[in-house]
Design a protein around this motif. Structure first.
Motif, short mmCIF file in Angstrom:
data_model
loop_
_atom_site.label_atom_id
_atom_site.label_comp_id
_atom_site.label_asym_id
_atom_site.label_seq_id
_atom_site.Cartn_x
_atom_site.Cartn_y
_atom_site.Cartn_z
N MET A 148 -9.51 18.04 -14.99
CA MET A 148 -10.07 16.97 -14.12
C MET A 148 -9.39 16.86 -12.65
O MET A 148 -8.28 17.30 -12.66
N SER A 149 -10.27 16.28 -11.79
CA SER A 149 -9.52 16.01 -10.50
C SER A 149 -9.45 14.33 -10.64
O SER A 149 -10.09 13.76 -11.14
N MET A 150 -8.19 13.81 -9.99
CA MET A 150 -7.89 12.45 -10.19
C MET A 150 -9.06 11.66 -9.43
O MET A 150 -9.33 12.04 -8.36
N SER A 151 -9.65 10.68 -10.17
CA SER A 151 -10.68 9.66 -9.50
C SER A 151 -9.99 8.90 -8.19
O SER A 151 -8.86 8.72 -8.05
N PRO A 152 -11.03 8.82 -7.38
CA PRO A 152 -10.50 7.79 -6.31
C PRO A 152 -9.78 6.53 -6.60
O PRO A 152 -8.81 6.23 -5.76
N ALA A 153 -10.18 5.87 -7.60
CA ALA A 153 -9.83 4.53 -8.14
C ALA A 153 -8.43 5.00 -8.56
O ALA A 153 -7.54 4.05 -8.23
N ARG A 154 -7.99 5.93 -9.39
CA ARG A 154 -6.71 6.20 -9.81
C ARG A 154 -5.93 6.55 -8.80
O ARG A 154 -4.60 6.62 -8.79
N ARG A 155 -6.20 7.14 -7.83
CA ARG A 155 -5.51 7.58 -6.80
C ARG A 155 -4.90 6.33 -5.85
O ARG A 155 -3.56 6.35 -5.63
N SER A 156 -5.79 5.46 -5.63
CA SER A 156 -5.52 4.27 -4.98
C SER A 156 -4.54 3.26 -5.84
O SER A 156 -3.43 2.87 -5.42
N GLU A 157 -4.79 3.14 -7.16
CA GLU A 157 -3.70 2.53 -8.29
C GLU A 157 -2.45 3.37 -8.36
O GLU A 157 -1.47 2.62 -8.14
N LEU A 158 -2.49 4.44 -8.23
CA LEU A 158 -1.18 5.18 -8.36
C LEU A 158 -0.50 4.78 -7.03
O LEU A 158 1.05 4.66 -7.04
N LEU A 159 -1.14 4.88 -5.77
CA LEU A 159 -0.34 4.54 -4.57
C LEU A 159 0.09 3.44 -4.58
O LEU A 159 1.15 2.82 -3.90
N ALA A 160 -0.66 2.25 -4.99
CA ALA A 160 -0.31 0.64 -5.17
C ALA A 160 1.15 0.80 -6.16
O ALA A 160 1.78 -0.09 -5.70
N TRP A 161 1.05 1.52 -7.01
CA TRP A 161 2.19 1.49 -8.10
C TRP A 161 3.42 1.96 -7.09
O TRP A 161 4.58 1.24 -7.15
N ALA A 162 3.39 3.14 -6.33
CA ALA A 162 4.61 3.48 -5.65
C ALA A 162 4.79 2.37 -4.54
O ALA A 162 6.26 2.34 -4.21
N ASP A 163 4.01 1.73 -4.02
CA ASP A 163 4.13 0.80 -3.13
C ASP A 163 5.05 -0.44 -3.62
O ASP A 163 5.99 -1.04 -3.10
N GLU A 164 4.41 -1.07 -4.65
CA GLU A 164 4.90 -2.19 -5.22
C GLU A 164 6.15 -1.97 -6.03
O GLU A 164 7.24 -2.76 -5.96
N THR A 165 6.48 -0.69 -6.50
CA THR A 165 7.74 -0.58 -7.39
C THR A 165 8.78 0.07 -6.53
O THR A 165 9.78 0.75 -7.06
N LEU A 166 8.41 0.60 -5.52
CA LEU A 166 9.17 1.65 -4.58
C LEU A 166 9.33 2.88 -5.38
O LEU A 166 10.70 3.55 -5.41
#
Length: 485
Positions: A264-282
């Motif tokens: 599968m291709s990662m959904s737009p929602a999961r992409r945004s969630e993954l980016l938020a994880w990187a921002d919040e946890t560095l």
């Protein structure tokens, strides 16, 4: 006592002839008759298998020059060995080791490898016959003619600036990657890239890396050799942020464009969630863009890196586009990681500067894009063929995953035998595929509908229809419901 004599060079000004042909390493005793010594050394080399049947020997003139002996001594030794059946001498063919002169090799011990399957539908590999020989040879000839002298040395561990400049433009054009040539590191494929990144993260104090589950076992093993690996489940939308957070991982390794093996291709929602994880946890994200060039139903989705270049390491390679024979990959690296990554690459196996220049030339002249268009059409037809074969021959089965890449998931009907039984039965029919469970950690999940990972890149085009036919025919027998009473 013996002395090892290889290519002998007489002192300057001596009248001895200099060797001009083949080289041969022989051990010649310092004492005793010279002719007999040459004979015994050649017999030993043939008897021990160091000189195989058919091996051409230097001419008597060259051998004499190499050993510092007279030509007559070597010629006499050759004649004696030919008379004994060790050598053959024919006009125009030279002197060669005679067939059957060496002792037969002892039988191999240990486990005998199973015979290769006639139909190889293993995933993750491209068609080696599709390698662009003409385009690559033209590029390499240009490089050999025009390359500066330093290109024939080890070169800059970060990679040739010519390729980094070309790749920065290419990746921006086709993947939307935001990177300057100074932020690219050239490596010898994804395996080396992942090893280098693991080394860098370990040096920076990272303790845990989250990796998709299922995923390539080889890639997991590379990371696990230095760092703790947390198994992060993947569902129909991609990697789970909740599970990633719960794992305590500081790095996430994922395949947003086309998950391997689920497809599968990662959904737009999961992409945004993954980016938020990187921002919040560095946290850091390693984006494996392994086969993004092959999307058949629509234009490829842009690289995740374009949305957060400061936290995402984008990794790609030529292993799927050109094939594994060209060991080239690249890492689009955030500035904070660049210096330790270049230092890790300096300590690692170097990457061929000539191959780098050839790839740059091939991209610059449009040959790389033309090759991709050709193989993209071919692989799209292959995926269409397996989809149609399953639709007509296995109507209760389903081909899953987006129309992309070089593999598909074949989900079999409920009530079919387990995956191991099916894979073994297919192997007995000389069809090689992988079970989905092969990629699950720590052990395969029990599923009511067993699934196979079927690659469609490896078989040559002329045998691919037969391979798919053999697969579907055997699966039809294995998965057909038992007739009622």
């Amino acid at each position: 006592m013996t002395e090892t004599l290889g290519r002998f060079r007489p002192p300057s000004g001596s009248g001895a002839a200099r060797p001009s042909g083949l080289d041969l390493l022989l051990e010649i005793p310092k004492r005793g008759g010279r002719r007999r010594a040459v004979e015994e050394s050649l017999r030993a080399a043939i008897r021990e298998g160091r000189l195989a049947a058919g091996t051409r020997l230097p001419s008597s003139r060259d051998m004499a020059a190499q050993l510092g002996l007279s030509r007559g001594t070597v010629a006499a030794a050759y004649e004696q060995l030919a008379a004994e059946g060790w050598l053959t001498a024919r006009p125009g063919s030279g002197t060669r080791v005679a067939a059957g002169a060496a002792a037969p090799a002892p039988p191999a011990r240990g486990r005998v490898a199973p015979a290769a399957a006639r139909h190889d539908l293993g995933p993750g590999r491209s068609d080696a016959r599709a390698f662009p020989r003409d385009a690559w040879s033209h590029a390499m000839r240009h490089v050999l003619r025009e390359a500066p002298a330093e290109a024939f040395g080890f070169g800059d561990p970060q990679g040739r600036i010519e390729l980094r400049t070309t790749l920065a433009a290419y990746l921006g054009r086709v993947r939307g990657v935001r990177v300057d040539p100074a932020g690219l590191v050239i490596c010898s494929g994804y395996t080396q890239a992942l090893g280098l990144l693991t080394e860098v993260f370990a040096e920076l104090g990272v303790g845990t890396v989250g990796m998709e589950n299922p995923a390539s076992g080889d890639h997991v093993a590379i990371v696990a050799a230095r760092l703790r690996v947390a198994d992060v489940p993947v569902d129909a939308e991609g990697i789970s942020r909740a599970a990633l957070e719960a794992s305590g991982a500081e790095v996430a390794v994922c395949t947003p464009a086309h998950q391997f093996p689920l497809g599968m291709s990662m959904s737009p929602a999961r992409r945004s969630e993954l980016l938020a994880w990187a921002d919040e946890t560095l946290g850091w994200i390693v984006e494996d863009d392994y086969d993004s060039e092959f999307r058949y139903d629509r234009r490829p989705i842009g690289a995740l890196q374009s949305r957060r270049p400061s936290r995402i390491v984008h990794v790609g390679s030529t292993s799927k586009t050109l094939g594994p024979a060209v060991r080239l990959g690249w890492i689009a690296c955030p500035p904070y990681l660049l210096e330790p990554l270049v230092e890790a690459k300096r300590r690692a196996r170097p990457t061929s500067p000539l191959d780098q220049l050839a790839l740059a030339r091939m991209i610059d002249t449009g040959g790389y894009d033309r090759h991709l268009r050709t193989v993209r059409r071919a692989y799209r037809l292959r995926r269409n063929l397996i989809t149609e074969a399953v639709r007509t021959g296995l109507p209760r089965a389903r081909v899953l995953g987006v129309e992309a890449g070089l593999h598909a998931i074949l989900e079999l009907p409920a009530g079919s035998p387990d995956e191991t039984t099916i894979v073994d039965a297919l192997r007995a029919a000389s069809v090689h595929v992988h079970a989905l469970g092969d990629y699950e950690r720590p052990s395969p999940r029990s599923r009511p509908r067993p699934s196979l990972v079927v690659g469609y890149g490896t078989p040559p085009s002329y045998s691919y229809p037969a391979a798919i036919g053999a697969l579907v025919d055997r699966l039809r027998t294995l998965t057909s419901p038992e007739p009622g009473p």
